[in-house]
Design a protein around this motif. Structure first.
Motif, short mmCIF file in Angstrom:
data_model
loop_
_atom_site.label_atom_id
_atom_site.label_comp_id
_atom_site.label_asym_id
_atom_site.label_seq_id
_atom_site.Cartn_x
_atom_site.Cartn_y
_atom_site.Cartn_z
N ASP A 1 0.80 -1.23 0.00
CA ASP A 1 0.00 0.00 0.00
C ASP A 1 0.83 1.28 0.00
OD1 ASP A 1 -2.20 -1.61 0.04
OD2 ASP A 1 -2.45 -1.55 2.21
N PHE A 2 2.03 1.23 0.61
CA PHE A 2 2.82 2.45 0.73
C PHE A 2 3.55 2.81 -0.57
CE2 PHE A 2 5.45 -1.04 2.34
CZ PHE A 2 6.58 -0.93 1.53
N ILE A 3 3.52 1.94 -1.55
CA ILE A 3 4.15 2.23 -2.84
C ILE A 3 3.25 3.16 -3.66
CG2 ILE A 3 4.94 1.23 -5.04
CD1 ILE A 3 5.76 -1.25 -3.48
N LYS A 4 3.85 4.16 -4.25
CA LYS A 4 3.09 5.13 -5.03
C LYS A 4 2.39 4.43 -6.20
CE LYS A 4 3.62 9.62 -7.29
NZ LYS A 4 4.57 10.66 -7.75
N ASN A 5 1.16 4.82 -6.44
CA ASN A 5 0.33 4.28 -7.52
C ASN A 5 -0.06 2.81 -7.32
OD1 ASN A 5 0.41 6.74 -8.94
ND2 ASN A 5 2.33 6.17 -9.94
N ALA A 6 0.09 2.28 -6.10
CA ALA A 6 -0.28 0.89 -5.85
C ALA A 6 -1.77 0.67 -6.11
CB ALA A 6 0.06 0.50 -4.41
N GLN A 7 -2.60 1.62 -5.69
CA GLN A 7 -4.05 1.48 -5.90
C GLN A 7 -4.40 1.39 -7.37
OE1 GLN A 7 -6.58 4.31 -4.03
NE2 GLN A 7 -6.45 3.33 -2.05
N ALA A 8 -3.71 2.16 -8.19
CA ALA A 8 -4.01 2.18 -9.62
C ALA A 8 -3.51 0.92 -10.32
CB ALA A 8 -3.39 3.41 -10.26
N GLY B 1 -3.87 -6.06 -2.00
CA GLY B 1 -2.67 -5.46 -1.42
C GLY B 1 -1.47 -6.38 -1.56
N GLY B 2 -0.40 -6.07 -0.85
CA GLY B 2 0.85 -6.80 -0.98
C GLY B 2 0.81 -8.25 -0.52
N LEU B 3 -0.05 -8.58 0.44
CA LEU B 3 -0.12 -9.96 0.94
C LEU B 3 -1.09 -10.83 0.16
CD1 LEU B 3 -0.04 -9.45 4.83
CD2 LEU B 3 1.82 -10.15 3.32
N SER B 4 -1.77 -10.25 -0.79
CA SER B 4 -2.71 -11.02 -1.63
C SER B 4 -1.95 -11.57 -2.82
CB SER B 4 -3.84 -10.11 -2.13
OG SER B 4 -4.61 -9.63 -1.05
N ARG B 5 -1.98 -12.87 -2.97
CA ARG B 5 -1.34 -13.48 -4.14
C ARG B 5 -2.34 -13.69 -5.27
NH1 ARG B 5 2.33 -11.68 -2.43
NH2 ARG B 5 2.17 -10.80 -4.50
N GLU B 6 -3.62 -13.55 -4.93
CA GLU B 6 -4.68 -13.60 -5.92
C GLU B 6 -5.91 -12.92 -5.33
OE1 GLU B 6 -6.11 -17.51 -6.83
OE2 GLU B 6 -6.05 -18.16 -4.75
N LEU B 7 -6.75 -12.41 -6.19
CA LEU B 7 -8.00 -11.79 -5.75
C LEU B 7 -9.09 -12.80 -6.05
CD1 LEU B 7 -8.96 -9.25 -4.39
CD2 LEU B 7 -9.29 -8.22 -6.61
N SER B 8 -9.41 -13.60 -5.05
CA SER B 8 -10.34 -14.71 -5.23
C SER B 8 -11.76 -14.26 -4.87
CB SER B 8 -9.91 -15.89 -4.35
OG SER B 8 -10.81 -16.95 -4.46
N LEU B 9 -12.53 -13.89 -5.89
CA LEU B 9 -13.90 -13.42 -5.69
C LEU B 9 -14.82 -14.12 -6.67
CD1 LEU B 9 -13.10 -9.60 -5.45
CD2 LEU B 9 -13.79 -11.06 -3.55
N GLU B 10 -16.09 -14.23 -6.31
CA GLU B 10 -17.06 -14.86 -7.20
C GLU B 10 -18.31 -14.03 -7.33
OE1 GLU B 10 -19.13 -17.94 -4.02
OE2 GLU B 10 -17.32 -18.58 -5.09
N ASN B 11 -19.07 -14.30 -8.37
CA ASN B 11 -20.32 -13.59 -8.62
C ASN B 11 -21.48 -14.58 -8.59
OD1 ASN B 11 -22.43 -11.99 -9.47
ND2 ASN B 11 -21.73 -11.82 -11.57
N PRO B 12 -22.22 -14.62 -7.47
CA PRO B 12 -23.34 -15.57 -7.37
C PRO B 12 -24.59 -15.12 -8.11
CG PRO B 12 -23.16 -14.29 -5.35
CD PRO B 12 -22.01 -13.87 -6.22
N GLY B 13 -24.60 -13.89 -8.65
CA GLY B 13 -25.78 -13.39 -9.36
C GLY B 13 -26.74 -12.66 -8.44
N PHE B 14 -27.01 -13.26 -7.29
CA PHE B 14 -27.83 -12.63 -6.25
C PHE B 14 -27.15 -12.91 -4.92
CE2 PHE B 14 -31.03 -12.17 -3.02
CZ PHE B 14 -31.83 -11.13 -3.46
N SER B 15 -27.05 -11.90 -4.08
CA SER B 15 -26.39 -12.10 -2.79
C SER B 15 -27.30 -11.68 -1.64
CB SER B 15 -25.08 -11.32 -2.73
OG SER B 15 -25.32 -9.93 -2.68
N TYR B 16 -27.30 -12.50 -0.62
CA TYR B 16 -27.97 -12.14 0.63
C TYR B 16 -26.94 -11.45 1.52
CZ TYR B 16 -31.86 -15.06 -0.81
OH TYR B 16 -32.92 -15.58 -1.50
N LYS B 17 -27.42 -10.62 2.39
CA LYS B 17 -26.53 -9.88 3.29
C LYS B 17 -25.68 -10.86 4.10
CE LYS B 17 -28.62 -6.40 4.99
NZ LYS B 17 -29.49 -5.56 5.83
#
Length: 197
Positions: free
Chosen positions: A115-122, A142-158
């Motif tokens: 996160d402290f590296i310039k332009n990391a967010q971009a 961020g730096g400790l993430s080796r992959e962004l593991s996310l899914e799209n269920p189409g509909f999500s409950y809280k």
């Protein structure tokens, strides 16, 4: 209920096998034992999932600290933007902040800079959810993430599990009239109430 995040099972299995081999061959058992225990803690899930049953309530999608609350813009529309920086030792499971149909989900591959590296967010890998109720959620690795593991269920409950974030931040885009219950600098626990639409 899953006590371990789905995306962490392969890592825990890997370190578990290493620990088992260390025990068998009597080689660095303490070291591999610590690594195994740390991997279990890192990929742990929430044990208790008490969620406020209010349709207007938006819950925090992750453990962290509110680093920013400001007016923002997304796709030409004005939003109230809340940025939550994930705590290092917090639960990394990303939960759905609301109950709604997911209109779109997109992921942009990128780097995993600290996160402290310039332009990391971009430059870092990120994904964004657009919900039918007018809420959007951006997840930035961020730096400790080796992959962004996310899914799209189409509909999500809280409180539904959408994926895992090792480090990074989650940005919520909410309707401008939303009533926030917390302030910048406050720690927030995932599944706790963050604001009301």
């Amino acid at each position: 209920m899953h006590y371990i995040a789905k995306s962490g099972l392969k890592f825990i299995l890997f370190f578990g096998v290493l620990f088992l081999l260390a025990l068998i061959f009597d080689f660095c058992e303490v070291f591999f034992g610590i690594i195994f225990v740390l991997s279990v803690l890192f990929f742990r899930n929430k044990i208790s999932k008490m969620i406020l049953n209010d349709p207007s309530a938006i819950i925090s999608p992750i453990d962290g600290k509110i680093s920013q609350i400001e007016q923002g813009e997304l796709n030409g529309k004005n939003f109230l933007k809340i940025t939550i920086k994930k705590c290092l030792f917090g639960v990394g499971v990303v939960f759905s902040p609301c109950e709604s149909k997911i209109l779109s989900f997109s992921k942009r591959h990128g780097l995993f800079l600290c996160d402290f590296i310039k332009n990391a967010q971009a430059l870092n890998e990120k994904a964004i959810y657009h919900f039918e109720n007018g809420v959007a959620m951006r997840v930035i690795a961020g730096g400790l993430s080796r992959e962004l593991s996310l899914e799209n269920p189409g509909f999500s409950y809280k409180g539904d599990e959408l994926g895992f974030l090792g480090s990074g931040e989650v940005v919520l885009f909410l309707p401008p009239q939303s009533k926030i219950t917390l302030n910048v600098g406050e720690k927030v626990s995932s599944l706790s109430t963050l604001c009301y639409l």
